[in-house]
Scaffold this active site. Structure first.
Site, short mmCIF file in Angstrom:
data_model
loop_
_atom_site.label_atom_id
_atom_site.label_comp_id
_atom_site.label_asym_id
_atom_site.label_seq_id
_atom_site.Cartn_x
_atom_site.Cartn_y
_atom_site.Cartn_z
N ASP A 154 -13.89 3.52 6.93
CA ASP A 154 -12.84 4.20 6.18
C ASP A 154 -13.35 4.68 4.83
OD1 ASP A 154 -10.10 5.07 5.61
OD2 ASP A 154 -10.18 3.51 4.08
N LYS A 196 -7.69 -1.00 6.47
CA LYS A 196 -8.02 -1.77 5.26
C LYS A 196 -7.19 -3.05 5.20
CE LYS A 196 -7.54 1.79 2.25
NZ LYS A 196 -7.78 3.15 2.71
N ARG A 211 -12.61 13.18 3.89
CA ARG A 211 -11.27 13.79 4.04
C ARG A 211 -10.79 14.39 2.73
NH1 ARG A 211 -7.75 9.23 5.37
NH2 ARG A 211 -6.10 10.76 5.32
N SER A 251 -6.30 4.88 8.27
CA SER A 251 -7.01 4.59 7.01
C SER A 251 -6.34 3.44 6.27
CB SER A 251 -7.02 5.86 6.15
OG SER A 251 -7.31 5.57 4.82
N HIS A 295 0.84 -1.20 0.00
CA HIS A 295 0.00 0.00 0.00
C HIS A 295 0.87 1.25 0.00
CE1 HIS A 295 -4.21 1.33 0.56
NE2 HIS A 295 -3.61 2.46 0.89
N1 URA Z 1 -4.09 5.84 1.34
C1 URA Z 1 -5.14 5.49 2.13
O1 URA Z 1 -5.70 4.42 1.99
N2 URA Z 1 -5.54 6.35 3.07
C2 URA Z 1 -4.94 7.56 3.25
O2 URA Z 1 -5.35 8.29 4.13
C3 URA Z 1 -3.86 7.91 2.43
C4 URA Z 1 -3.45 7.02 1.47
#
Ligand code: URA
Length: 431
Positions: free
Chosen positions: A161, A187, A168, A183, A82
């Site tokens: 989220d 996930k 956001r 966040s 990620h």
């Molecule tokens: N990627 C995400 O999933 N969340 C964030 O807040 C920033 C990048």
């Protein structure tokens, strides 16, 4: 308990309890706490921060706002990678099939664009038919049968989220260490990854502009990963200039698919090979980075990574003809090549300015739920360290609107810096 009291407590810089955080996230998820209170909450966190204890509680509350998948009965290991968000960062689209082609199951839930940074899900949707809203059962089934899943935030996994992310994006509450850490990690926890590589971006086009901030974000996420029992590694990578050449949804898809054909800008290729090597090591498929890199190179040259991407697109209902022929991707009406105003060495391509210019062209959103224009964006021909002659192509603009094209030209020209002296290329990774 009342949502307003929790907002006031955070506004007054006091530490929230686990119960308060759980109450807020539960209420927001089920609709009892409205968007305006959640936006105010996000802003107080943005301004006043959170302790690492609060951040962990927030992560777990968001992860448990829906199902938390246990994939151990389906596969031995599930890997994920990620990014913390950047400009031109299409890494997941190339790396995930590379990893899966090397034999590690990949189950990933990605996000949409956030502020000036693009999102994997928006990019994938440039392929007609590609479904980003898999149910958890579909997620599990596809992981078992195909060994690769790349989907968006579903209603069942970390729904808090999904809702918070959209708020956001349009309330100026993205660049906050606790909000980004929670966040991303909620996930990962919800989707059941057992081994995770975090690509934390640093620089002008990242949410963390300094190495110090990026390190804090990285170590917080690694701690949260370990707390949740997941093998977690973080890399700090450069985001002062866009990664690769393409910026914009369809343009980035083309570059990501071209990489799988062995045809990519050197920085993007190197970045993907290095990230893939790390994922293969963390996932136990390679004994060290050298072996990981050799496997990563092989899956491109033998075509297996491209084939894995075809399998993924087909499994999620996308039109594989787009993978076979990238000329099918939607193209913008106007294409302008902008030439270098002077000779010298490129000293800067300010990634945030380029990312914001892409949003102005329509590649990102300024309001929640805004439609995006998938065809628009830039091809950045000259990057930091490149020598350039006056009049040589510097970048291309792809636009569907002449006025926006003019504004984008000025903006991206202002993103460039030049020097008469030799300039070294930027490093790809810091740590
Ligand atoms: N990627 C995400 O999933 N969340 C964030 O807040 C920033 C990048």
């Amino acid at each position: 308990m009342r949502a307003v009291d929790i907002i006031i407590k955070k506004r007054d810089k006091k530490e929230l309890t686990s119960q308060e955080i759980e109450f807020f996230i539960r209420g927001f998820t089920n609709g009892e706490i409205p968007d305006y209170q959640a936006s105010a909450f996000a802003m107080t966190v943005m301004l006043n921060g959170m302790t690492s204890h609060e951040t962990k509680d927030l992560t777990l509350a968001m992860a448990h706002s829906g199902q938390v998948l246990d994939l151990s009965k389906i596969v031995d290991v599930v890997v994920d990678k990620h990014s913390s968000g950047g400009v031109g960062d299409k890494t997941s689209i190339s790396v995930m099939p590379m990893v899966a082609a090397c034999g590690l199951p990949v189950g990933k839930m990605s996000g949409r664009g956030l502020g000036f940074s693009g999102g994997t899900i928006d990019k994938l949707e440039s392929i007609p038919g590609y479904r980003v809203n898999l149910t958890t059962n579909e997620f599990k089934q596809q992981l078992k049968e195909k060994g690769i899943v790349l989907t968006g935030q579903s209603l069942d996994l970390a729904p808090a989220d999904g809702k918070m992310y959209a708020l956001r994006d349009v309330t100026g509450t993205v660049p906050s260490i606790p909000l980004i850490a929670s966040s991303i990690m909620c996930k990962k926890i919800a989707a059941g990854a057992t081994a995770i590589v975090l690509d934390v971006k640093v620089g002008l086009g990242a949410f963390m502009e300094t190495l110090d901030e990026a390190r804090k974000l990285a170590s917080l996420m690694v701690d949260i990963g370990h707390l949740a029992g997941r093998k977690t590694v973080a890399l700090l990578s450069d985001m002062n200039q866009p990664l690769g050449n393409a910026v914009g949804n369809s343009l980035e898809m083309i570059e990501a698919i071209d990489l799988l054909r062995g045809n990519a800008p050197v920085d993007y290729l190197e970045h993907c090979l290095h990230v893939t090597a790390h994922v293969l090591v963390v996932g136990g498929r390679a004994k060290d980075l050298n072996e990981g890199r050799a496997l990563a190179e092989k899956c491109i040259t033998d075509g297996s990574a491209l084939e894995k991407f075809r399998v993924l697109v087909q499994a999620q209902g996308g039109d594989v003809a787009y993978v076979d022929d990238v000329n099918r991707f939607e193209r913008a009406k106007y294409l302008e090549v902008v030439n270098a105003p002077r000779s010298g060495f490129v000293s800067q391509v300010h990634a945030r300015i380029v990312g914001e210019a892409a949003v102005t062209l329509g590649a990102g959103r300024t309001k929640k739920g805004d439609p995006i224009d998938r065809a628009v964006g830039f091809i950045i021909h000259k990057k930091v360290g490149d020598g350039v002659e006056a009049g040589e192509p510097l970048f291309e603009i792809h636009s569907n609107d002449e006025t926006k094209l003019k504004a984008a030209r000025e903006a991206v020209l202002s993103a460039y810096g030049f020097s008469d002296e030799f300039v070294s290329p930027l490093p790809l990774f810091y740590e």
